[in-house]
Design an enzyme around this catalytic site. Structure first.
Site, PDB file in Angstrom:
ATOM      1  N   SER A 145       0.861  -1.180   0.000  1.00  0.00           N
ATOM      2  CA  SER A 145       0.000   0.000   0.000  1.00  0.00           C
ATOM      3  C   SER A 145       0.898   1.231   0.000  1.00  0.00           C
ATOM      4  O   SER A 145       2.002   1.206  -0.529  1.00  0.00           O
ATOM      5  CB  SER A 145      -0.914  -0.040   1.230  1.00  0.00           C
ATOM      6  OG  SER A 145      -1.787   1.057   1.248  1.00  0.00           O
ATOM      7  N   VAL A 188      -7.144   3.380  10.603  1.00  0.00           N
ATOM      8  CA  VAL A 188      -5.979   3.789   9.814  1.00  0.00           C
ATOM      9  C   VAL A 188      -6.380   4.331   8.441  1.00  0.00           C
ATOM     10  O   VAL A 188      -7.503   4.160   7.984  1.00  0.00           O
ATOM     11  CB  VAL A 188      -4.965   2.636   9.663  1.00  0.00           C
ATOM     12  CG1 VAL A 188      -4.462   2.205  11.020  1.00  0.00           C
ATOM     13  CG2 VAL A 188      -5.597   1.441   8.956  1.00  0.00           C
ATOM     14  N   GLU A 189      -5.405   4.965   7.774  1.00  0.00           N
ATOM     15  CA  GLU A 189      -5.569   5.609   6.466  1.00  0.00           C
ATOM     16  C   GLU A 189      -6.763   6.574   6.461  1.00  0.00           C
ATOM     17  O   GLU A 189      -7.569   6.609   5.539  1.00  0.00           O
ATOM     18  CB  GLU A 189      -5.705   4.554   5.351  1.00  0.00           C
ATOM     19  CG  GLU A 189      -4.386   3.861   5.040  1.00  0.00           C
ATOM     20  CD  GLU A 189      -4.446   2.961   3.824  1.00  0.00           C
ATOM     21  OE1 GLU A 189      -5.466   2.979   3.120  1.00  0.00           O
ATOM     22  OE2 GLU A 189      -3.459   2.253   3.580  1.00  0.00           O
ATOM     23  N   GLY A 190      -6.853   7.355   7.503  1.00  0.00           N
ATOM     24  CA  GLY A 190      -7.952   8.305   7.663  1.00  0.00           C
ATOM     25  C   GLY A 190      -9.037   7.680   8.500  1.00  0.00           C
ATOM     26  O   GLY A 190      -9.765   6.795   8.037  1.00  0.00           O
TER      27      GLY A 190
END
Length: 828
Positions: free
Chosen positions: A210, A500-502
């Protein structure tokens, strides 16, 4: 009557032109012809003529662009400019990241279904299929989640060695650098299968595939950086991590406090221009064992050693973790899922300028790099991991609900449990459809930032619901930890993907519509650019064309929303016939209503809309539900439209469209301007809220499909780890489910005989033997029932432990583990 006829004719013509979105010139011409016909054919010059001709001339004058610009567009531009929110560089970078795909069609209010239906179906290459069937299956067989999460608090060394040797960390790295070069669909399906077996392994493998050093190097690195780092990353000689989250910043990545100052310093015995770095990061996956750190920080050049700027902003660099001043190796313990995650600090760490990803020319471009790569990557790893968890959950729960009996009935026969199974199946199908179709779009070269945010938010949220439902169905079986518990660790892992990731709250309230309103709208971004054009004349000319097209767009959506709501979408076009046709039609309707409501919100609230987070969230929800419903229909098409799956298609589409309706209703109830809200309600809901949620009967029908070994159940859970082995309990449940179908008639014989008083024994084991003795069952039937009962009792069993087994181990043991961990870090 003649006047009424012509009035209706003119009104119908106007509505039809707006509904079909005919341009201004053509519409003016058509209405002119109708008005001339009325004037010529009517008996006398009526009041209607007196009213309509001035209106027509005013409309005709709007076609004279110079006149229109001077007297109308100039004033609109002034008003528009006063309402514009201030857009920072970081916001602009986020808006420009990726491109616009199907979400743009939904924003238009007039979706072109050909664009979606022409997208090639998600398909693995031969290489990807071989990897899925070979190394991925073998890896799953090595993974024992209880051992990983309870005994080792890490994956065993043979698993780490297998992952590195077989290139699981290099799925996105091109073959020219030694990687596997898998497509987004390939990466997604590999992760889905691994996640159905182990949340720890899926989290570990997901990160290098990612947002991280490899992807940033691929897109922004210099040739020298690519040639040096990518082969090492592909061979897992270097273990990467990416350090973004600062202690004080959290989800606000632009607020990171970590810094790098350009200065002169000593590096490998030479004085060079470099960067002196200080950072304090946490929540960094793979940090405890990383050999190279991707670092996001704010770059400063007080002595102007590389240019005139003093502050460059967020920048990304690659930092070998063996440099002096770096503190790395300690671990967090993320909610009992012990993937390698931990903090890292750096104090006065000096690296050359060449360590900047992309070299000095990329100074200050870190935020743009991150949001551009998140525009695609956010739609692959976390949604796929959530999907694997959900597939495993419904696979196990459907079988468990069939073999677990209460009150002499399989618990799935109780309507409350059936409702939950229907919901689990529906959400799993939606998640699958969204993941597969969106990854297929990524395969085709699309990089849609808003859909990937939708996918990240909704797949992880639906995954949370499926995990909760699976636990509810299993009851105490799901709660008691141990090797026989196949649900609890997945259940515990859910908040990781949510966060995670926002974080999901941020994604829903600020990103999906907050970014989509400007990025995906047919006109707004271009209008902003025209308004900010330094060449005012050229800007005005461009703005004039855009704003009148935009006004036509609003009028068209108002008419389309009203007409389709009034007619229950029965006359709007759809790309297919048959049982799914109505869902396409309803998406058309709610697309127009959404586009109208979005324009109303932006026009009345202006720049303050981004502070009205719940308004933005509701609009984002409507967009999301329409997007997901579209994905369901496309996935159903890609699978060949199997008739057996129609109940799940109906449940999924009905659920999503009903929720879109309810969020539109909630939006209007909370709209800041009550007069605008009243007008919108007339245009969106002239007949009230007429769309209903899935029926109870439909939920029970779906429950039957997942409680039997049907083709629908197989397609729904097609990507899980299915090898029969003692620790793969979902597959053992499937075996029991299949056996349950085979012994159904024998079970019925025993039950009927017991009710009739032919059998007096109380335990099932004794009842089977007695039934055999009385020739109610054959030898073969009795043997099958005993086998089935033994399987069921084994699957229903839970673990228990000696108290000493659950006590924290001695200091000696702990020290040994610490030494082992240090050796492992050194080996990496």
């Amino acid at each position: 009557m003649e006047v009424l006829f012509w009035l209706i004719t003119i009104l119908f013509a106007s509505l039809a032109l707006a509904y079909k979105r005919v341009n201004l010139k053509t519409s003016t011409a058509v209405l002119g012809v109708v008005l001339v016909a009325y004037t010529v054919l009517s008996d006398s010059f009526t009041l209607l003529n007196i009213i309509l001709w001035p209106v027509f001339f005013a409309l005709a004058l709007l076609n004279v662009q110079s006149l229109r610009r001077e007297h109308i567009s100039t004033k609109i531009l002034e008003l528009f400019s006063s309402m514009l929110p201030t857009i920072s560089k970081t916001e602009r970078d986020a808006l420009e990241a990726g491109n616009v795909w199907w979400e743009g069609e939904l924003f238009s209010g007039f979706p072109n279904w050909e664009k979606l239906n022409e997208l090639p179906a998600a398909k693995l290459t031969d290489e990807e299929q071989a990897f899925l069937d070979g190394p991925t299956e073998e890896l799953c067989s090595l993974l024992k989640e209880w051992e990983i999460t309870h005994k080792l608090l890490d994956m065993p060394e043979n698993v780490w060695a297998f992952i590195k040797k077989n290139g699981f960390f290099s799925m996105l790295i091109p073959k020219e650098y030694g990687g596997l070069e898998f497509s987004p669909v390939g990466i997604s399906m590999v992760l889905t299968k691994i996640a159905s077996r182990s949340a720890t392994a899926a989290s570990t493998i997901g990160v290098p595939n990612s947002l991280g050093p490899a992807e940033l190097l691929l897109h922004y690195g210099t040739d020298k950086q690519k040639k040096y780092w990518l082969p090492k990353l592909a061979r897992a000689e270097e273990i990467p991590c990416f350090a973004l989250t600062s202690t004080r910043a959290g989800s606000d990545a632009t607020g990171i406090t970590d810094s790098g100052v350009i200065c002169r310093g000593q590096y490998e015995g030479k004085e060079v221009i470099g960067i002196r770095l200080n950072w304090d990061k946490r929540y960094i996956t793979l940090a405890p064992i990383a050999t190279v750190l991707g670092l996001a920080f704010k770059l400063y050049d007080p002595d102007h050693l590389i240019g005139e700027q003093e502050e460059y902003g967020i920048t990304a660099a690659l930092i070998p973790t063996n440099l002096p001043g770096i503190n790395i190796g300690r671990r967090h313990f993320p909610i009992n899922i012990p993937f390698q995650n931990g903090p890292t600090q750096g104090k006065d760490v000096f690296v050359p300028l060449d360590n900047l990803i992309g070299g000095p020319k990329m100074a200050g471009e870190g935020w743009r790099m991150l949001v551009e790569q998140l525009s695609a990557g956010r739609g692959i790893v976390l949604p796929s991991n959530a999907l694997g968890n959900a597939m495993s959950g419904i696979y196990a729960a459907g079988a468990y609900a069939r073999i677990r009996q209460q009150f002499n009935l399989p618990i799935g026969k109780f309507h409350g449990v059936g409702e939950v199974l229907g919901r689990m199946a529906g959400y799993t199908y939606i998640m699958t459809a969204a993941s597969r179709v969106t990854c297929a779009a990524l395969n085709a070269g699309e990089r849609p930032a808003v859909p990937t945010a939708i996918l990240k938010y909704h797949n992880t949220e639906m995954g949370r619901i499926v995990a909760n439902d699976a636990m509810d169905i299993h009851g105490g079986k799901g709660i008691m930890l141990g090797p026989k518990n196949y649900l609890a660790r997945d259940y515990e892992s859910i908040p990781i993907a949510i966060t995670v990731e926002g974080a999901n709250i941020l994604t829903r309230n600020l990103i999906i519509f907050g970014q989509g309103a400007t990025r995906c709208h047919p006109f707004v971004l271009e209008e902003i650019e025209a308004a900010n054009d330094d060449d005012t004349d050229a800007g005005l000319e461009r703005f004039d064309s855009l704003i009148f097209a935009h006004l036509g767009h609003i009028i068209s959506n108002a008419v389309r929303s009203f007409v389709m709501a009034l007619t229950h979408s029965r006359f709007t076009s759809a790309p297919v016939k048959g049982p799914t046709r109505r869902y396409y039609q309803h998406i058309n309707r709610y697309s127009a209503s959404f586009a109208l409501a979005a324009d109303a919100a932006m026009m009345t609230l202006g720049g303050s809309l981004k502070r009205k987070e719940l308004i933005s969230a509701r609009l984002g929800d409507v967009l999301s539900y329409l997007y997901l419903a579209s994905m369901v229909l496309k996935h159903y098409q890609d699978q060949g439209r199997p008739t057996a799956d129609l109940p799940i298609i109906e449940w999924s589409c009905r659920n999503l469209l009903y929720r879109a309706q309810e969020q539109l209703h909630g939006l209007l109830c909370n709209f800041p301007n009550p007069w605008v809200a009243r007008i919108l309600r007339v245009l969106v809901f002239p007949r009230g809220r007429t769309y209903s949620s899935p029926s109870d009967e439909l939920g029970q029908e779906i429950a039957e499909l997942v409680m039997k070994p049907t083709s629908t159940r197989k397609r729904l859970c097609h990507c899980i780890y299915e090898k029969v082995e003692p620790s793969n309990y979902p597959v053992l449940l499937q075996e029991a489910l299949e056996l349950a179908e085979q012994v159904k008639s024998a079970e019925r014989k025993v039950s009927n005989a017991h009710r009739a008083g032919q059998i007096e024994s109380k335990s099932l084991y004794e009842q089977i033997n007695e039934a055999k003795e009385r020739s109610i069952l054959t030898e073969s039937e009795a043997s099958q029932l005993h086998e089935f009962d033994a399987k069921v009792m084994d699957l229903l069993a839970v673990d228990d432990f000696l108290p000493s087994d659950l006590v924290y181990k001695s200091t000696t043991t702990t020290k040994k583990k610490r030494v082992s961990t240090k050796k492992k870090i050194k080996n990496y």
